[in-house]
Design a protein around this motif. Structure first.
Motif, PDB file in Angstrom:
ATOM      1  N   ILE A  11      44.539  28.349  37.072  1.00 21.12           N
ATOM      2  CA  ILE A  11      43.208  28.839  37.431  1.00 21.12           C
ATOM      3  C   ILE A  11      43.226  30.354  37.585  1.00 21.12           C
ATOM      4  CG2 ILE A  11      41.453  28.846  39.262  1.00 21.12           C
ATOM      5  CD1 ILE A  11      42.169  25.889  39.758  1.00 21.12           C
ATOM      6  N   ALA A  12      44.237  30.878  38.249  1.00 19.06           N
ATOM      7  CA  ALA A  12      44.324  32.330  38.462  1.00 19.06           C
ATOM      8  C   ALA A  12      44.324  33.076  37.134  1.00 19.06           C
ATOM      9  CB  ALA A  12      45.576  32.660  39.266  1.00 19.06           C
ATOM     10  N   ARG A  13      45.074  32.560  36.162  1.00 20.05           N
ATOM     11  CA  ARG A  13      45.127  33.231  34.854  1.00 20.05           C
ATOM     12  C   ARG A  13      43.777  33.229  34.154  1.00 20.05           C
ATOM     13  NH1 ARG A  13      50.344  30.890  34.793  1.00 20.05           N
ATOM     14  NH2 ARG A  13      49.549  29.007  33.780  1.00 20.05           N
ATOM     15  N   LYS A  14      43.002  32.155  34.343  1.00 23.64           N
ATOM     16  CA  LYS A  14      41.665  32.109  33.745  1.00 23.64           C
ATOM     17  C   LYS A  14      40.778  33.236  34.259  1.00 23.64           C
ATOM     18  CE  LYS A  14      41.634  27.068  33.140  1.00 23.64           C
ATOM     19  NZ  LYS A  14      41.025  25.792  33.606  1.00 23.64           N
ATOM     20  N   TYR A  15      41.083  33.710  35.465  1.00 30.02           N
ATOM     21  CA  TYR A  15      40.291  34.786  36.072  1.00 30.02           C
ATOM     22  C   TYR A  15      40.982  36.142  35.935  1.00 30.02           C
ATOM     23  CZ  TYR A  15      37.101  31.326  37.990  1.00 30.02           C
ATOM     24  OH  TYR A  15      36.169  30.327  38.131  1.00 30.02           O
ATOM     25  N   GLY A  16      41.988  36.190  35.084  1.00 28.34           N
ATOM     26  CA  GLY A  16      42.615  37.465  34.764  1.00 28.34           C
ATOM     27  C   GLY A  16      43.721  37.924  35.683  1.00 28.34           C
ATOM     28  N   VAL A  17      44.193  37.056  36.577  1.00 24.06           N
ATOM     29  CA  VAL A  17      45.302  37.426  37.464  1.00 24.06           C
ATOM     30  C   VAL A  17      46.612  37.164  36.729  1.00 24.06           C
ATOM     31  CG1 VAL A  17      46.455  36.973  39.658  1.00 24.06           C
ATOM     32  CG2 VAL A  17      43.961  36.896  39.522  1.00 24.06           C
ATOM     33  N   GLN A  18      47.489  38.155  36.713  1.00 29.45           N
ATOM     34  CA  GLN A  18      48.766  38.001  36.025  1.00 29.45           C
ATOM     35  C   GLN A  18      49.728  37.147  36.845  1.00 29.45           C
ATOM     36  OE1 GLN A  18      50.625  41.204  33.764  1.00 29.45           O
ATOM     37  NE2 GLN A  18      48.952  42.566  34.404  1.00 29.45           N
ATOM     38  N   THR A  19      50.455  36.261  36.159  1.00 32.56           N
ATOM     39  CA  THR A  19      51.499  35.442  36.773  1.00 32.56           C
ATOM     40  C   THR A  19      52.722  35.486  35.855  1.00 32.56           C
ATOM     41  OG1 THR A  19      50.900  33.372  35.653  1.00 32.56           O
ATOM     42  CG2 THR A  19      49.722  33.892  37.699  1.00 32.56           C
ATOM     43  N   PRO A  20      53.893  35.125  36.346  1.00 30.98           N
ATOM     44  CA  PRO A  20      55.067  35.080  35.459  1.00 30.98           C
ATOM     45  C   PRO A  20      54.889  34.029  34.373  1.00 30.98           C
ATOM     46  CG  PRO A  20      55.707  35.032  37.782  1.00 30.98           C
ATOM     47  CD  PRO A  20      54.233  34.806  37.742  1.00 30.98           C
ATOM     48  N   ALA A 174      38.818  38.610  41.546  1.00 32.06           N
ATOM     49  CA  ALA A 174      39.108  37.303  40.952  1.00 32.06           C
ATOM     50  C   ALA A 174      39.243  36.232  42.031  1.00 32.06           C
ATOM     51  CB  ALA A 174      40.400  37.387  40.141  1.00 32.06           C
ATOM     52  N   MET A 175      39.862  36.578  43.157  1.00 37.18           N
ATOM     53  CA  MET A 175      40.028  35.614  44.240  1.00 37.18           C
ATOM     54  C   MET A 175      38.674  35.166  44.779  1.00 37.18           C
ATOM     55  SD  MET A 175      43.231  37.407  46.248  1.00 37.18           S
ATOM     56  CE  MET A 175      43.526  36.091  47.415  1.00 37.18           C
ATOM     57  N   TYR A 176      37.756  36.108  44.913  1.00 36.26           N
ATOM     58  CA  TYR A 176      36.430  35.757  45.426  1.00 36.26           C
ATOM     59  C   TYR A 176      35.710  34.823  44.451  1.00 36.26           C
ATOM     60  CZ  TYR A 176      31.725  36.133  47.318  1.00 36.26           C
ATOM     61  OH  TYR A 176      30.482  35.838  47.844  1.00 36.26           O
ATOM     62  N   ARG A 177      35.813  35.121  43.154  1.00 34.47           N
ATOM     63  CA  ARG A 177      35.140  34.267  42.169  1.00 34.47           C
ATOM     64  C   ARG A 177      35.750  32.867  42.136  1.00 34.47           C
ATOM     65  NH1 ARG A 177      36.054  36.482  37.116  1.00 34.47           N
ATOM     66  NH2 ARG A 177      37.325  38.205  37.910  1.00 34.47           N
ATOM     67  N   ILE A 178      37.076  32.779  42.275  1.00 30.99           N
ATOM     68  CA  ILE A 178      37.719  31.460  42.357  1.00 30.99           C
ATOM     69  C   ILE A 178      37.218  30.718  43.592  1.00 30.99           C
ATOM     70  CG2 ILE A 178      39.922  30.270  42.713  1.00 30.99           C
ATOM     71  CD1 ILE A 178      41.252  32.565  41.116  1.00 30.99           C
ATOM     72  N   MET A 179      37.152  31.424  44.702  1.00 34.13           N
ATOM     73  CA  MET A 179      36.691  30.840  45.972  1.00 34.13           C
ATOM     74  C   MET A 179      35.305  30.208  45.806  1.00 34.13           C
ATOM     75  SD  MET A 179      37.813  30.831  49.241  1.00 34.13           S
ATOM     76  CE  MET A 179      37.212  30.601  50.906  1.00 34.13           C
ATOM     77  N   ILE A 180      34.409  30.937  45.181  1.00 34.43           N
ATOM     78  CA  ILE A 180      33.038  30.456  45.023  1.00 34.43           C
ATOM     79  C   ILE A 180      32.943  29.375  43.960  1.00 34.43           C
ATOM     80  CG2 ILE A 180      30.689  31.132  44.391  1.00 34.43           C
ATOM     81  CD1 ILE A 180      31.665  32.149  47.141  1.00 34.43           C
ATOM     82  N   ASP A 181      33.556  29.613  42.807  1.00 36.39           N
ATOM     83  CA  ASP A 181      33.425  28.676  41.683  1.00 36.39           C
ATOM     84  C   ASP A 181      34.062  27.330  41.970  1.00 36.39           C
ATOM     85  OD1 ASP A 181      32.155  30.729  40.384  1.00 36.39           O
ATOM     86  OD2 ASP A 181      33.804  31.181  39.003  1.00 36.39           O
ATOM     87  N   TYR A 182      35.157  27.319  42.743  1.00 40.83           N
ATOM     88  CA  TYR A 182      35.889  26.075  43.011  1.00 40.83           C
ATOM     89  C   TYR A 182      35.641  25.527  44.413  1.00 40.83           C
ATOM     90  CZ  TYR A 182      38.458  26.211  38.634  1.00 40.83           C
ATOM     91  OH  TYR A 182      38.793  26.188  37.304  1.00 40.83           O
ATOM     92  N   ASP A 183      34.699  26.127  45.149  1.00 46.03           N
ATOM     93  CA  ASP A 183      34.423  25.662  46.519  1.00 46.03           C
ATOM     94  C   ASP A 183      35.734  25.568  47.296  1.00 46.03           C
ATOM     95  OD1 ASP A 183      31.450  24.953  46.301  1.00 46.03           O
ATOM     96  OD2 ASP A 183      32.324  23.843  44.633  1.00 46.03           O
ATOM     97  N   ALA A 184      36.520  26.637  47.223  1.00 41.55           N
ATOM     98  CA  ALA A 184      37.853  26.618  47.825  1.00 41.55           C
ATOM     99  C   ALA A 184      37.802  26.910  49.314  1.00 41.55           C
ATOM    100  CB  ALA A 184      38.760  27.631  47.131  1.00 41.55           C
ATOM    101  N   GLU A 185      38.724  26.314  50.050  1.00 36.92           N
ATOM    102  CA  GLU A 185      38.928  26.653  51.456  1.00 36.92           C
ATOM    103  C   GLU A 185      39.941  27.783  51.590  1.00 36.92           C
ATOM    104  OE1 GLU A 185      40.167  23.085  53.369  1.00 36.92           O
ATOM    105  OE2 GLU A 185      38.224  22.086  53.131  1.00 36.92           O
ATOM    106  N   LEU A 186      40.818  27.906  50.597  1.00 36.20           N
ATOM    107  CA  LEU A 186      41.850  28.943  50.623  1.00 36.20           C
ATOM    108  C   LEU A 186      42.259  29.300  49.206  1.00 36.20           C
ATOM    109  CD1 LEU A 186      44.080  30.625  52.184  1.00 36.20           C
ATOM    110  CD2 LEU A 186      45.558  28.642  51.849  1.00 36.20           C
ATOM    111  N   VAL A 187      42.376  30.591  48.945  1.00 35.72           N
ATOM    112  CA  VAL A 187      43.017  31.104  47.738  1.00 35.72           C
ATOM    113  C   VAL A 187      44.049  32.116  48.227  1.00 35.72           C
ATOM    114  CG1 VAL A 187      42.751  32.290  45.532  1.00 35.72           C
ATOM    115  CG2 VAL A 187      40.904  30.823  46.382  1.00 35.72           C
TER     116      VAL A 187
END
Length: 376
Positions: A11-20, A174-187
């Motif tokens: 999910i993070a990569r879909k929002y442009g966050v780099q991961t290994p 990106a974290m904020y958009r994930i939070m809203i789009d996925y109804d997240a309690e924590l990112v």
């Protein structure tokens, strides 16, 4: 609902966050092939519990042969009660510094709040206890959303070079958009690493989605219920509000407030609750019976406390449910009942005839159950 690290990173990569770069492996052979591609790797157990690193669930390998052996060691291992079925095999990253960033719901302010720190790779609870000055909180006005100045403030607080402020802004946005789009309690990205070539990359990622929003996320609905113990799964099927804890005193009550108060009282008198189980209002004998049977058969539960306030819940129905559970469970454990309210006298009579003492005061009942749990 908790997502595995590899799912959170997808999910993070879909929002442009780099991961290994990484590969999911379920066998040593798959880990070997990943290491042949990446070189030095980190093998990370995919479990839904915290503290896996300290529990030996994360290992490094400098060669494919070592990755193969480390994968054999990890696969099938128990990490805090959860069996390792899959590994995330990632390229080893050259790290200059580690940071902590998360976004969650602050129930006190009723706002979405960022937590950022220049100290990453540690549990946030431990960090808050030992170094509260190292944590910066930034609340987001839900009517406005994320604003760019927050990224700049975070970069300054984390003592990052100004040239990296745009990267911080990108990650927090990106974290904020994930939070809203996925109804997240924590990112959470912990650690968010500054690499040796000055890039910000999420070495670890955690996303927790609100169960109540899963109807909006069909791709996640099929995942619901995994990671639960057999007793948690059974409680879900029965419709109970149930949470497993680490103690040995089973707790059944009606209403979240009374259940929490009961647990607090047990702790106050030196006991340890094994669970939170709220049967809800108006529970009949069948519902009470299933709740009592569930906890009587739980191996961690040494003694059981049933604490009921009879408003719309009838105490005589509770009494019948307790007796039916004791008859069907086939397990003998100390049971203490405290009940007060509707049809209380009849409930007392039903239980007293079977040799079960009923208490009116919660303190008396709690002291007795703590005594039982200690072998008294």
């Amino acid at each position: 609902m908790k997502l595995y690290e590899y799912e959170s990173k997808d999910i993070a990569r879909k929002y442009g966050v780099q991961t290994p770069r990484g590969v999911l492996a379920s066998s040593p052979e798959e880990a070997l092939r990943a290491a042949e591609e990446f070189g030095a790797v980190v093998l990370k157990s995919q479990v839904l519990v915290g503290g896996r690193g300290l529990a030996g669930g994360i290992l490094k390998a400098e060669s494919p042969a070592e990755a193969y052996m480390k994968a054999k060691e990890l696969l099938g291992k128990m990490i805090k009660g959860e069996r390792v079925e899959k590994l995330l095999v990632e390229e080893k990253i050259c790290v200059a510094r580690e940071y902590y960033v998360s976004i969650t719901v602050d129930r006190a302010t009723k706002q979405i709040t960022y937590l950022v720190s220049s100290m990453g790779g540690v549990e946030i609870e431990e960090l808050a206890r030992k170094h509260p000055e190292k944590i910066k909180r930034m609340s987001v006005d839900p009517s406005i959303g994320y604003l760019g100045y927050m990224g700049r403030e975070a970069a300054v607080f984390m003592e990052l070079p100004w040239s990296l402020s745009n990267q911080v802004d990108h990650v927090l946005s990106a974290m904020y958009r994930i939070m809203i789009d996925y109804d997240a309690e924590l990112v959470e990205f912990n650690p968010l690493a500054l690499t040796c070539d000055n890039k910000l990359i999420a070495l670890d990622a955690k996303i927790i989605v609100d169960d109540n929003s899963l109807f909006k996320h069909p791709e996640l609905q099929a995942l619901y219920g995994r990671g639960l113990t057999p007793y948690e799964r059974k409680a879900k099927e029965l419709g109970f509000n149930y949470v497993e804890l680490d103690g040995d005193i089973g707790v059944i009550s009606n209403g979240a407030g009374l259940t929490m108060a009961t647990m607090d009282a047990i702790l106050y008198y030196g006991g340890r609750p094994a669970n939170f189980l709220d049967i809800g209002g108006g529970a009949g004998r069948e519902r009470v019976k299933e709740a009592v049977k569930l906890l009587l058969t739980h191996p961690k539960v040494k003694a059981l406390l049933v604490n009921i306030f009879g408003g719309i819940t009838r105490c005589d129905e509770v009494a019948h449910g307790v007796l039916e559970a004791l008859a069907e469970a086939g397990v003998s454990k100390p049971v203490v009942v405290r009940m007060l309210g509707t049809n209380e006298e009849e409930g007392r009579r039903i239980l007293s005839e079977k040799g079960i003492t009923v208490y009116s005061e919660m303190d008396e009942a709690v002291r007795k159950i703590v005594e039982y749990s200690r072998g008294g």
